[in-house]
Motif scaffolding. Structure first.
Motif, mmCIF file in Angstrom:
data_model
loop_
_atom_site.group_PDB
_atom_site.id
_atom_site.type_symbol
_atom_site.label_atom_id
_atom_site.label_comp_id
_atom_site.label_asym_id
_atom_site.label_seq_id
_atom_site.Cartn_x
_atom_site.Cartn_y
_atom_site.Cartn_z
ATOM 1 N N ASP A 201 0.844 -1.198 0.000
ATOM 2 C CA ASP A 201 0.000 0.000 0.000
ATOM 3 C C ASP A 201 0.882 1.251 0.000
ATOM 4 O OD1 ASP A 201 -2.348 1.476 0.092
ATOM 5 O OD2 ASP A 201 -2.542 1.338 2.278
ATOM 6 N N HIS A 205 1.222 4.217 -2.827
ATOM 7 C CA HIS A 205 1.105 5.650 -2.508
ATOM 8 C C HIS A 205 2.316 6.423 -3.039
ATOM 9 C CE1 HIS A 205 -1.527 4.536 1.239
ATOM 10 N NE2 HIS A 205 -2.141 4.317 0.092
ATOM 11 N N HIS A 284 -6.722 -4.103 0.971
ATOM 12 C CA HIS A 284 -6.491 -2.877 0.202
ATOM 13 C C HIS A 284 -5.095 -2.811 -0.433
ATOM 14 C CE1 HIS A 284 -6.360 1.305 -0.930
ATOM 15 N NE2 HIS A 284 -5.358 1.512 -0.103
#
Ligand SMILES: [Fe+2]
Length: 394
Positions: A201, A205, A284
């Protein structure tokens, strides 16, 4: 970047409202911080994993010594929905004057929400969207036990709207943590699967915010620092989970990536991760990692050589690669290598997504058009559909 392009991009800003303390043992400063802050009724929100986290347990004992009446609430919610939020918030009253979140991204998001829901009446879903929270929240201190989401610094918290079957959070500066303790000891017991998911994740980003159309010279400073920390540490920390240096590098990288994300912008991999999470229950971070390299390679093929800048941040880059296109491709190779080492599928088949599902998933992704529009090359409905078709089987 030359001075002409710096001015021609127009005005830009940078916002960071979270104080940071980084280092082994910094969490032990928490009780004194709360006392000096004048807190009396402290609420601590922890995840179920805290029971197996020695650092979290010793922190809780320390807090109890200074605050015998501290309210400690445990939640095992992973990526919670609004119904859960309403049930959970009933445990708290407006007399709470400081909220501490100790956990992964879902717990920090939960703590953020609670810090404003105790001062803002009504159902949580009435605050869904951007800047819907009217009253200032209670002071919030975020103590991440995973390295990845950046929730400890962002003005965003993600919740699932079950009625619309989409993730659409509460986004407000009212609950941005006023302080975060980045203490590597807190992440040392993080399980392997969570280390992978949250770490990827953070990588999503970093990469997407660096190349985003909204990126600025200021936001990129953070992504440039985050990139080598994450790319050189993520695989290694899996082999040496108790290594605090590696845990610290991941933790700082994730924080920097969060700063870059909300100041620079997201991208297609982040957007595509949401339907995969809601409808196929893919964590996620993993969901973003499924798309990251493919989106990057597609962009490079369309001339976005900006990825070469990220390649330049890597300590073991090949100095003989001088053309921007070659360096950008080499960066994509690094993404592929890492995803393969972490066994992150680069196809949607393992998650049960079929060709017949592509149309629906395309529509769901288009709800996040804002993130798609941040892509350096145009990324509209047709690009989403084609990418999904390329990753599915009949
Ligand atoms: Fe994310």
């Amino acid at each position: 970047m030359d001075s002409a392009s710096l001015l021609s991009r127009g005005p830009f800003g940078f916002r960071l409202e979270t104080n940071v303390r980084f280092g082994v043992g910094v969490v032990r400063e928490l009780p004194d911080y709360l006392l000096n802050r004048g807190a009396r009724k402290v609420a601590v929100i922890v995840d179920a994993g805290a029971e197996k986290n020695p650092a979290a347990q010793s922190l809780l004992s320390l807090v109890r010594q200074s605050f015998p009446d501290v309210q400690v609430e445990q939640s095992d919610a992973v990526e919670p929905d609004y119904d859960y939020l309403d049930v959970f918030k009933a445990r708290f009253t407006a007399s709470v004057d400081a909220v501490v979140g100790i956990g992964g991204g879902s717990i920090l998001d939960l703590a953020k929400a609670i810090s404003v829901l105790v001062t803002n009446p009504g159902p949580a879903i009435s605050y869904r969207g951007f800047d819907m929270v009217k009253n200032p929240g209670r002071p919030l201190i975020a103590i991440p036990t995973t390295a990845g989401t950046g929730s400890e610094v962002t003005p965003n918290a993600v919740f699932t709207d079950r009625a619309e079957m989409r993730k659409f959070g509460i986004n407000t500066w009212e609950y941005v943590p006023e302080l975060t303790y980045l203490d590597p000891e807190m992440t040392a017991s993080c399980p392997r699967s969570v280390t992978i998911s949250s770490g990827i994740d953070a990588l999503v980003h970093t990469v997407e915010s660096y190349v985003a159309r909204g990126a600025t010279p200021l936001s990129r400073v953070f992504a440039v620092q985050a990139c080598p920390l994450i790319l050189t540490s993520l695989a290694e920390v899996l082999d040496h989970p108790a290594d605090l240096e590696l845990r610290g590098r991941m933790q700082l990288g994730a924080f920097l990536a969060g700063c870059s994300l909300f100041n620079g912008g997201a991208g297609p991999a982040g957007a595509l991760s949401y339907p995969l999470g809601v409808h196929y229950k893919v964590p996620h971070g993993i969901a973003g990692g499924v798309f990251l390299a493919r989106v990057a390679r597609g962009n490079v093929a369309r001339g976005s050589t900006v990825y070469g800048d990220l390649y330049d941040t890597l300590p073991d880059r090949d100095p003989t690669l001088t053309s921007p296109g070659d360096r950008a491709s080499a960066f994509c190779d690094r993404l592929d290598t890492l995803c393969s080492r972490l066994q992150i599928p680069q196809s949607l088949t393992p998650f049960g997504v079929r060709r017949a599902d592509v149309e629906t998933m395309t529509e769901q992704t288009m709800l996040l058009k804002g993130a798609l529009d941040m892509n350096p090359a145009p990324f509209g409905k047709e690009e989403v559909r084609q990418l999904l078709l390329d990753m599915t089987e009949a």
